[in-house]
Design a protein around this motif. Sequence first.
Motif, short mmCIF file in Angstrom:
data_model
loop_
_atom_site.label_atom_id
_atom_site.label_comp_id
_atom_site.label_asym_id
_atom_site.label_seq_id
_atom_site.Cartn_x
_atom_site.Cartn_y
_atom_site.Cartn_z
N PRO A 34 0.88 -1.31 -0.10
CA PRO A 34 -0.07 -0.15 -0.12
C PRO A 34 0.96 1.37 -0.17
O PRO A 34 1.84 1.35 0.78
N LEU A 35 0.47 2.11 -0.81
CA LEU A 35 1.53 3.45 -0.76
C LEU A 35 1.39 4.20 0.57
O LEU A 35 2.55 4.87 0.62
N GLU A 36 0.29 3.79 1.42
CA GLU A 36 0.47 4.43 2.75
C GLU A 36 1.75 3.93 3.49
O GLU A 36 2.07 4.53 4.49
N ALA A 40 7.61 9.17 1.29
CA ALA A 40 7.26 10.30 0.29
C ALA A 40 8.12 10.04 -0.84
O ALA A 40 7.68 10.19 -2.02
N GLU A 41 9.43 9.96 -0.54
CA GLU A 41 10.61 9.80 -1.64
C GLU A 41 10.28 8.67 -2.58
O GLU A 41 10.52 8.87 -3.86
N THR A 42 9.71 7.54 -2.07
CA THR A 42 9.79 6.34 -2.83
C THR A 42 8.54 6.66 -3.66
O THR A 42 8.63 6.19 -5.01
N ILE A 43 7.46 7.17 -3.26
CA ILE A 43 6.23 7.34 -4.11
C ILE A 43 6.59 8.35 -5.31
O ILE A 43 6.36 8.16 -6.49
N TYR A 44 7.39 9.37 -4.84
CA TYR A 44 7.83 10.41 -5.80
C TYR A 44 8.64 9.83 -6.73
O TYR A 44 8.42 9.94 -8.04
N GLN A 45 9.50 8.99 -6.39
CA GLN A 45 10.51 8.33 -7.67
C GLN A 45 9.77 7.38 -8.36
O GLN A 45 9.97 7.37 -9.51
N ARG A 46 8.63 6.43 -7.80
CA ARG A 46 7.77 5.87 -8.79
C ARG A 46 7.16 6.64 -9.72
O ARG A 46 7.17 6.36 -10.99
N ALA A 47 6.88 7.76 -9.21
CA ALA A 47 5.94 8.55 -10.32
C ALA A 47 6.94 9.26 -11.40
O ALA A 47 6.76 9.14 -12.55
N GLU A 48 8.15 9.44 -10.91
CA GLU A 48 9.33 9.81 -11.97
C GLU A 48 9.57 8.74 -12.95
O GLU A 48 9.84 8.82 -14.07
N PHE A 63 2.24 11.29 -8.25
CA PHE A 63 2.48 12.59 -7.73
C PHE A 63 1.34 13.05 -7.07
O PHE A 63 1.46 13.63 -5.78
N GLY A 64 0.01 12.82 -7.25
CA GLY A 64 -0.84 13.17 -6.49
C GLY A 64 -1.02 12.55 -5.24
O GLY A 64 -1.40 13.14 -4.22
N GLU A 65 -0.77 11.28 -5.08
CA GLU A 65 -0.64 10.37 -3.70
C GLU A 65 0.53 11.28 -2.78
O GLU A 65 0.12 11.24 -1.88
N VAL A 66 1.47 11.48 -3.48
CA VAL A 66 2.43 12.13 -2.70
C VAL A 66 2.11 13.46 -1.95
O VAL A 66 2.06 13.55 -0.76
N GLU A 67 1.19 14.18 -2.82
CA GLU A 67 0.72 15.39 -2.12
C GLU A 67 -0.39 15.18 -1.25
O GLU A 67 -0.31 15.78 -0.10
N ARG A 68 -1.03 14.02 -1.47
CA ARG A 68 -2.07 13.75 -0.54
C ARG A 68 -1.58 12.95 0.82
O ARG A 68 -2.00 13.35 2.07
N LEU A 69 -0.63 12.22 0.54
CA LEU A 69 -0.30 11.56 1.93
C LEU A 69 0.78 12.31 2.62
O LEU A 69 0.89 12.35 3.85
N TYR A 70 1.76 13.28 1.79
CA TYR A 70 2.62 14.18 2.63
C TYR A 70 2.29 15.83 2.15
O TYR A 70 3.32 16.22 1.64
N PRO A 71 1.26 16.28 2.44
CA PRO A 71 0.95 17.55 1.75
C PRO A 71 2.00 18.61 2.25
O PRO A 71 2.13 19.52 1.46
N TYR A 72 2.46 18.52 3.54
CA TYR A 72 3.42 19.76 3.96
C TYR A 72 4.74 19.66 3.92
O TYR A 72 5.69 20.24 4.20
N SER A 73 5.20 18.40 3.46
CA SER A 73 6.64 18.13 3.09
C SER A 73 6.95 18.72 1.65
O SER A 73 6.38 18.94 0.91
N GLU A 74 8.32 18.67 1.60
CA GLU A 74 9.08 19.02 0.57
C GLU A 74 8.76 18.35 -0.73
O GLU A 74 8.69 18.91 -1.93
N TRP A 75 8.67 16.96 -0.42
CA TRP A 75 8.33 16.09 -1.54
C TRP A 75 6.83 16.49 -1.88
O TRP A 75 6.55 16.36 -3.22
N GLY A 76 5.99 16.86 -1.35
CA GLY A 76 4.68 16.95 -1.45
C GLY A 76 4.59 18.37 -2.19
O GLY A 76 3.76 18.49 -3.29
N ARG A 77 5.15 19.34 -2.05
CA ARG A 77 5.10 20.40 -2.81
C ARG A 77 5.77 20.29 -4.30
O ARG A 77 5.37 20.70 -5.09
#
Length: 281
Positions: A34-36, A40-48, A63-77
């Motif tokens: 599960p993505l949860e 954040a970095e792993t999901i972001y890399q998967r998106a890339e 990328f949307g999941e990164v923002e949803r799960l980690y909205p206030y992180s650098e990866w979410g931004r």
Amino acid sequence: MTGIAGRLLGLSLTGLLVTACGGGGGPFASRDVPLENLDAETIYQRAELELETDDPEEAAEYFGEVERLYPYSEWGRRALVMQAMAYHRSGEYESARSAAQRYLDVFPAGEDAAYAQYLLALSYYDQIDDVGRDQGLTFQALQSLRTVIETYPDTEYARSAVLKFDLAFDHLAGKEMEIGRYYLKRQHYAAAIRRFRVVVEEFQTTTHTPEALLRLVESYLSLGLEDEARTAGAILGYNYRSSDSYQRAYALLSNRGLSPEAAGDNWLAAIYRQVVRGEWL
């Protein structure tokens, strides 16, 4: 170059290769996890990775999941503006606009704000290739491109936006010409003149101005308004003497025993006086 555009895939691909060699972690982890449960970095890399394998729709979802799960992180931004880019690449322009605008709303001073605004403008611009399309998109593109130019003048995006602004402006003039020719062909001269006048007065820096002046000569001659026809020919000759449009206008006037010169007191005569004084075109 800084921000997302400068590091779009280069740095992350190095990370992907290292992760792959490390034995199945990172974006290569089982899709059953599960993505949860992923950081954040792993999901972001998967998106890339999805972007690199030419699946921008799937990338946008990650990328949307990164923002949803980690909205206030650098990866979410980062993920938010990358989602806008992925949607744009897949031709989902409304979704691209939504993501780009969300970035601008949440991170107005973010390092990728210029890129987000540029993506927002592109999402309109890339839908106006055909002058027959809804011109509301063209106006939106012009407005968004102007924002890039005025808000981020020293960026590469502003330089690109200037070129696209000119082309979008040309599209609007092209639409007026298209409608004007339609009326002219059906001998609705007054309606045609209104369209060609818009081009001459409001789009005089576009490539359509010489033809607009030629069509005004044709239309006014058809109505027997010789002063207006002569003045349109004079403006055409003053600015575009070597053009085919001027040669055709000159022939039309000569066949009536007329010469291209300012005559009478009309809207074209006023423009001609401005041209002579160097205040127009």
